[in-house]
Design a protein around this motif. Sequence first.
Motif, PDB file in Angstrom:
ATOM      1  N   GLU A 188      -5.254   3.019  -7.044  1.00  0.00           N
ATOM      2  CA  GLU A 188      -4.991   4.285  -7.733  1.00  0.00           C
ATOM      3  C   GLU A 188      -5.312   5.443  -6.795  1.00  0.00           C
ATOM      4  OE1 GLU A 188      -6.653   4.765 -11.564  1.00  0.00           O
ATOM      5  OE2 GLU A 188      -5.850   2.884 -12.345  1.00  0.00           O
TER       6      GLU A 188
ATOM      7  N   LEU B 230      -1.564  -1.729  -8.078  1.00  0.00           N
ATOM      8  CA  LEU B 230      -1.729  -0.958  -6.847  1.00  0.00           C
ATOM      9  C   LEU B 230      -3.029  -0.168  -6.867  1.00  0.00           C
ATOM     10  CD1 LEU B 230       1.881   0.534  -6.622  1.00  0.00           C
ATOM     11  CD2 LEU B 230       0.949  -1.294  -5.191  1.00  0.00           C
TER      12      LEU B 230
ATOM     13  N   SER C 149       1.693   2.710  -3.352  1.00  0.00           N
ATOM     14  CA  SER C 149       0.654   3.411  -4.107  1.00  0.00           C
ATOM     15  C   SER C 149       0.686   4.915  -3.892  1.00  0.00           C
ATOM     16  CB  SER C 149      -0.732   2.865  -3.735  1.00  0.00           C
ATOM     17  OG  SER C 149      -1.129   3.281  -2.435  1.00  0.00           O
TER      18      SER C 149
ATOM     19  N   HIS D  73       0.815  -1.214   0.000  1.00  0.00           N
ATOM     20  CA  HIS D  73       0.000   0.000   0.000  1.00  0.00           C
ATOM     21  C   HIS D  73       0.855   1.273   0.000  1.00  0.00           C
ATOM     22  CE1 HIS D  73      -4.490   0.490   0.354  1.00  0.00           C
ATOM     23  NE2 HIS D  73      -4.084   1.733   0.245  1.00  0.00           N
TER      24      HIS D  73
ATOM     25  N   ARG E 249       1.877  -0.275 -11.722  1.00  0.00           N
ATOM     26  CA  ARG E 249       0.674   0.439 -12.165  1.00  0.00           C
ATOM     27  C   ARG E 249      -0.354  -0.571 -12.681  1.00  0.00           C
ATOM     28  NH1 ARG E 249       2.913   3.354 -15.637  1.00  0.00           N
ATOM     29  NH2 ARG E 249       3.434   5.111 -14.286  1.00  0.00           N
TER      30      ARG E 249
END
Length: 430
Positions: free
Chosen positions: A177, A175, A159, A156, A172
């Motif tokens: 957004e 994770l 991100s 986390h 990308r």
Amino acid sequence: MTSEPAIRELLRLDAAHVWHPYGPMPATVPPLLVEEASGVRLRLADGRELVDGMSSWWAAIHGYRNPVLDAALAEQASRMSHVMFGGLTHEPAIRLATTLVDLTPEGLEHVFLCDSGSVSVEVALKMCLQYWRSLGRRDKVRMLTWRGGYHGDTFHPMSVCDPEGGMHALWRGVLPEQLFVPTPPSGFGTPVDESYVDTLVRAVEEHADELAAVVVEPVVQGAGGMRFHNPAYLRVLREVTREHDVLLVFDEIATGFGRTGALFAADHAGVAPDVLCVGKALTGGYLTMAATLCTRRVADGISRGEVPVLAHGPTFMGNPLAAAVANASLDLLSEGTWRDEVRRVERKLREGLAPAAAVPGVVDVRVLGAIGVLQLDHAVDLAVATEELTSRGVWLRPFRDLIYTMPPYITSDADLELVTEAMVDTAKVA
């Protein structure tokens, strides 16, 4: 000194089996074999000595083999090295949590002890998400941050690292957004950019219904680019998050415990977050430990939820050895001499790095507290830079377009001159 055949065999085994951070397997740049460390010096197995200008990734603020920290570690090991923290507690952890509450910005009353800085950010984000779920606000699941940030390598936290310039662009689409605003304007002492203030305010206002928290590194963005910004932007974030019912998280893993000239970077702004992450220098670089602190509001909100516990519990949480040495490190800081030390380091870094402004390819020279940075107009060749630095008796770890130092606070003037001269000369060849 280790014999040449023994060194070769150890490095052969290292190349065959040891995967080093941020590198391929096997490593393309062979690591240096360290045999001992004392004060601010690393002694290599081949007999060479290097001044450590990195504080072992910014953690060893008191240097190596500090007698106070050594004694704390030995004394605690003679009584208890570890005991599980679930259902049990102990004096070193209780004392550490109490001291952290006393030292950190007002309002942070509860301490969750973690294994590492990245895990402390993981816990912080989980706290924020679970807080809103406990209040029935399941729509508040996103984080907002600014570009250029770095918050760790666990899932986390990746991100909320920079989605383009960071090393986590690989993930990308996997994770969560998050929402990003531009990088804050550079310069600790530069005037406030009102248009940027408007950008921050508007972003929080427009997304408040889905935002669990705003997460930033205060004053200094570390591994994302060693950028400094005006503390006033933190006050803006505090006001707008409070007004729109969004939590505010400060990641002080790199900046905490005096690195910027204030005990915590948040102190430059005179504001307190809802959640605070600390680590690295917490134990003086001796053992891995971090902490996530939160306000009573956050803790009470989670405790009233459908699942009334924070859903996290590391095996080595509250490790007594780490807690004991952390207490000793904080005791050293409480003596107050660190302020004078950091001011002295800052002065010597400014003096020593000033000539770099005239070096072709250097686009910026910046210093804040015990942080000195040379930014180039091109990527640093790590192998060339390492060879140049070590040939001058200095250990640094450049990355991207940066040659920087975050030395132990006890580094002498002579050693700081050695470090800054090596940085300037390396900028010429790297």
